[in-house]
Write a protein that holds these residues in place. Sequence first.
Motif, PDB file in Angstrom:
ATOM      1  N   GLN B 140      41.725  34.321  36.131  1.00  0.00           N
ATOM      2  CA  GLN B 140      42.182  34.766  37.541  1.00  0.00           C
ATOM      3  C   GLN B 140      40.709  35.491  38.109  1.00  0.00           C
ATOM      4  OE1 GLN B 140      45.556  37.193  36.329  1.00  0.00           O
ATOM      5  NE2 GLN B 140      46.728  36.230  38.169  1.00  0.00           N
ATOM      6  N   ARG B 141      40.587  35.318  39.570  1.00  0.00           N
ATOM      7  CA  ARG B 141      39.556  35.588  40.136  1.00  0.00           C
ATOM      8  C   ARG B 141      39.806  37.491  40.627  1.00  0.00           C
ATOM      9  NH1 ARG B 141      38.456  31.129  44.216  1.00  0.00           N
ATOM     10  NH2 ARG B 141      37.349  32.606  45.463  1.00  0.00           N
ATOM     11  N   PRO B 142      38.688  38.175  40.689  1.00  0.00           N
ATOM     12  CA  PRO B 142      38.938  39.534  41.122  1.00  0.00           C
ATOM     13  C   PRO B 142      40.083  39.868  42.182  1.00  0.00           C
ATOM     14  CG  PRO B 142      36.673  39.068  41.038  1.00  0.00           C
ATOM     15  CD  PRO B 142      37.477  37.703  40.888  1.00  0.00           C
ATOM     16  N   ASP B 143      40.072  39.030  43.442  1.00  0.00           N
ATOM     17  CA  ASP B 143      40.963  39.431  44.200  1.00  0.00           C
ATOM     18  C   ASP B 143      42.526  39.167  43.889  1.00  0.00           C
ATOM     19  OD1 ASP B 143      41.212  36.504  44.413  1.00  0.00           O
ATOM     20  OD2 ASP B 143      40.281  36.409  46.259  1.00  0.00           O
ATOM     21  N   GLU B 144      42.543  38.614  42.514  1.00  0.00           N
ATOM     22  CA  GLU B 144      43.860  38.398  42.232  1.00  0.00           C
ATOM     23  C   GLU B 144      44.509  39.385  41.168  1.00  0.00           C
ATOM     24  OE1 GLU B 144      44.105  33.381  42.606  1.00  0.00           O
ATOM     25  OE2 GLU B 144      42.898  34.200  40.933  1.00  0.00           O
ATOM     26  N   LEU B 145      43.373  40.138  40.756  1.00  0.00           N
ATOM     27  CA  LEU B 145      43.538  41.486  39.970  1.00  0.00           C
ATOM     28  C   LEU B 145      43.869  42.682  40.532  1.00  0.00           C
ATOM     29  CD1 LEU B 145      40.851  40.524  37.333  1.00  0.00           C
ATOM     30  CD2 LEU B 145      43.023  39.779  36.930  1.00  0.00           C
ATOM     31  N   SER B 146      44.807  43.601  39.779  1.00  0.00           N
ATOM     32  CA  SER B 146      44.810  44.998  40.124  1.00  0.00           C
ATOM     33  C   SER B 146      43.545  45.541  40.218  1.00  0.00           C
ATOM     34  CB  SER B 146      46.025  45.467  39.343  1.00  0.00           C
ATOM     35  OG  SER B 146      45.388  45.655  38.213  1.00  0.00           O
ATOM     36  N   GLY B 147      43.479  46.793  40.539  1.00  0.00           N
ATOM     37  CA  GLY B 147      42.193  47.553  40.563  1.00  0.00           C
ATOM     38  C   GLY B 147      42.073  48.141  39.079  1.00  0.00           C
TER      39      GLY B 147
END
Lengths: 1024, 229
Positions: B140-147
């Motif tokens: 997953q790419r960063p924008d698909e991960l939570s903080g």
Amino acid sequence: MSAGARSRVQLRLLGVVLVVLVAGLTVLAGCVLLLTTGADRARQAALGQAAVDDTTVQVVLTDLGDDPGPAVEAAGGALTAALAPVAPGTSTWLTSTVRDVPPGADGGRRLGWLAGIDDLTARADLVAGTWPGVPEPGAPWPAALPVAAADALGLAPGDTVVLDPTTGLADAAATAPVTVQLVGLVQPRAGAWAQDRLAGAGAVPDLEFGVFGGTRLPAAGPFLVDPATLLAAGPGLEQVALVAAPDVAAASPAAVDRITDELGTLTRDVRAAVSGGPATSRVVNPLAATLAAADARLATGRTAVLAAGLLAVLLTVVALGTAARVLGDRRLAETALLRARGATGPQLARRALPEAALLVGSAAVLAVPLAVVATRAALADRLPGSDPGPLLPAGLLGAVAAGVVVLVALLAVGATRAATPGRTTGRGAVARSGADLLLVGLAVVAVLSLGGTVGTDPLLVVAPALVLLAGCALSLRLPPRLAHLADRRAARGRALAPVLVAGDLARRSLAGGATALLVLATAAAVAAGGIGATWSVSQADQADLRVGADLAVPAVGGIPGPVVAAAGGGAVSPVVARPVALGSLLRDEDGDATRLVAVDTTAGVLRGRLPGTDWAGATAGLPAGDPEQGVPLSGGSVVVTGTAAGTGLTAVLTLVLADPTGARTTTALPAVPLDGLPRSVVVDGDGTVVAVAVDLAPGPDDDPDRVARVDLAVTLPGSVPGWVATLPRGQQGADQLLSGLEAVDGGIGFRGRLVLGALPPTGQRVLLTPSRAPDAVPVLLSAGLADDLGADVGDDLSMAVGDTGVPVEVAGVVPDVPSVPGGPAVLADAATLARVLVAAGDLDVAPQAWWVAAPDPGAVGALAAAGLPDAVTRAGLTADLRGGPLAVGLPLGLALLGAGAVLLAVTGSVLQAGAVRSGRRAEVARLLGLGVPRATVRAVLLLQHGIGTVVGVLLGAVVGVVGTVLVGPALTGSPVPSAEAQFPWSSWTALVVGLAVLGTAVVLPVVRGLLRVDVAGALREGGS
Amino acid sequence: MSPLVEVRDVHRSFGSGPTAVHALRGVSLDIAPGELVALVGRSGSGKTTLLNLVGGLDRPDAGTVHVAGTDVGALDDDGLVALRRDVVSSVFQTFGLVPVLSAAENVGVPLRLRRLPADEREQRVARLLDLVGLTPHATQRPDELSGGQQQRVALARALAASPRLLVADEPTGQLDRETGLAVMALVRGIVEAEGVTALVSTHDPVMIALADRAVRVVDGRLVDGPAGA
């Protein structure tokens, strides 16, 4: 942040948006100007350059009856009404029937005629005496004569002449003699006497006269009298020509449009106007043809300009959409905040409206003057002297206003929508929706429907945009796929840079719009260049085919080939160009007569595009038989020795002489009695004797029952091998009339037995030639003619050249015969044709034109000085077709499109670089913070932008080339030969390399700035 | 044992003249290898400036910063890059992930900088992702991960190159309490498991409690003890 403060902060980006708008609106405005004032100026300049004869309208009335006045008045009214928007400049030219004038000193019959010209003083200069005026009642009519006519008739001012009705004419009985008194002598002005029976020559020794022109008599005239008097005289008026020469070049565009419409119905209107009387009317309307031809060529330019304008609009919309998207990205946080506070899309758009209106309005304010100045400068250069027309035509203002509204809406809406960040699938929105395939389908349908379209065809206007748009959409499927392949490959590697570059290209969605702009703009620029080259070459192709050779000049005045060769330089060929009947076909479906073109096919003079071969190859089979070995004869005399014992037979010899160019002339020698004595006959002429025609005529006291043995020998200087003697082919019964014909051994002569009683009054012709002529003339047929005849290679046909039947064999089929573009034509070798014609007894093979290959630079002037003033060069015609007034639309429209497309392509790269600048600061800081070397970061940034740019430019180039192939030929509107797509690789390469380098270079300062980023500060800020 | 980090009388100012901001005023600090030091203080007290100096992202105006015996202030740009690549790893407050790369690819960035063979790299990335509990989110790419997930990816990336010093600027600052606790526990665990020295700025008492010691920064000066953080 207020809108104003925000705009100030984003000034650079807004500047780019302004450039996009100015570029788009300038091209749009330029196209509109080309379509309006440009087209008007082009037509005006073309009409101004047209020959006077091409801008006249003539109504000719004949069969006028006893009272021609009403018919003349009605026809004049109709003509004046048709030309009402301008001063018609009408003159009336009345011509009487041919009349007898008193015999001359030799007592021979002479002819003359009367004419009344209402603008005589404008058509002639008074040399002596006075202009003819209105006659006193009962007095002779005052008359003037052209000087040449007066000289021929031996008349001087003060002489009185009676012109009697000419015997043999149907209305002679109703026509009264007219007595005129010569009061003046005039000199007709050149070019102003087209309606005269002798075109102003004044006198001829052999005017064709009689119902079928079978009688030829000396004639001189006209006796110029008061036209009203001649008209009132009634009977004896042969025709009245109403000639209008409106100054259409000075007329307003609206007036010319109206005249064009009116002239379309002039024939009907005149016929209706004179229908009450006996007169027969005929309208000769070169002006209508000139206007129609101008409109047809303008329509081609109009189509191209419309297509260019449509592409420019499309480009502008894509560019603006991209710019707005970048703007939207830059304002992402602000927009998100406003949306979070409940702002709707329309509200956001309304908020962005003032800024958009200000930008678009400013662009329009800049673009309109820019377009006006640019187009005026370009048109002034190409259309010198034409009226520039209104500064801001209504069409321009309307189009720009519409463009402004659309662009404001687009910008206002676009700037509130940011690119959606996130994973891309490798297929853009267009591809995902299938719209690209739909576009391709539409483009295919459009291209397939293009065949045969002419003039301003909406399909032709739309097709280029559709093809480029479809190509662009389809090609955009490729980069993500390539990037994903590269991404997968990079992922397996060790290095960081490839994975960053490929990952960016494969996954970043923001690049899509800018890439689409880059592809489309490059495609438009490439297509503009390709279509321009296609058009330019097609003009040369047309000129080549129309002229037929490097230089063509009508053969007039009996000027011999060597003089033409000396003046023209290069290889010279005489050309026989005559209407012929081939098979049963006189004319094709369009009413065009079949043309015979016979040239020296070995001289290499033929020009014109030939698919797959050249003219040398195509005509290789046309010369038939062995080359003819004539006998050189330079002045001097020939000796004729003939014997026809016990008869009064005479022989008239006609020598057929060929000059070094192959042109043939005939020289008739005085009659020689066949009394066994050698007769030396002086020959007036130089050249090589290639044939001798001997016409045997009976003596007045010859016994018709007698069969005479005839021997005739012609002795020419030098040694002569044995020639052959033949009777004219196709002459029925000739071999019975002159039986046992055989050539003498080792010289020129024949012997045979002649039946005197069967000898016709015109005698019997025997032909002596160096060798036997071919049985048939191998010819090339134009493709259309071959289709019409159903003829194929190897077929034998009969061709009527004048009264002579010539068997021909179809040696090949060519698309067109040089000098007969699109028409039915036959191409033959001149020498072969001449030999076959001579064999048929037809010695008349004088050339109608001269064609020259590789003429000297000053050939046209030298030929004019030699008495051949009407030389046309294909280079000159090409220059006219390319640079003439009517050709102004297409090249300028394409130039505008090309310039706009290049600017927008570069702007696309700038926008992309701007996006890099705004979006990569944090990313660069992160990479530097992680310990990625600056050089690596620099390389990554340059490659990310550079690869995107290069791929976009290359894809655009491919789409542009495909567009050139698919729509270029149709868009050039070239009739015959049809245009072939051209591939200007060098300029394309320069364009593509330039765009790629420039597009990549714009990111250099951005990268340099990014690498100076305050890493710690940027990392702390986090986002962009 | 000599300290891994030696900060001596460091001064750092931003701007000049009357508006100059004196972020650090004569700070001195030693950190021993394997030590987890919490840096506490109010916003604007100078914590991040000190972290940047230690992490090789900045240079002092005066004084010296030695990391693993290297004088950071004497390094040129390439030297700083090498320091960040080979010795120090940073965990940024805003995570600092490369947006177009997946979680695994982000973790692999330091390993690619060392041109580690792909197999080795992938094994180490997998181990680190497992360590931070993100194996299921590797692609997953960063924008698909939570903080929290992004922060854990950042931690894994920071540890990927086996740094001797881990510098983390408020690693839990943008996380909810539960996620913050998990990340803090992870940092503590990593320090112990990997033998890494860590300097972590934080406001979080739990993090402070997990540290070997806490150093307080007040107006650009160090004050002993965690109290009042």
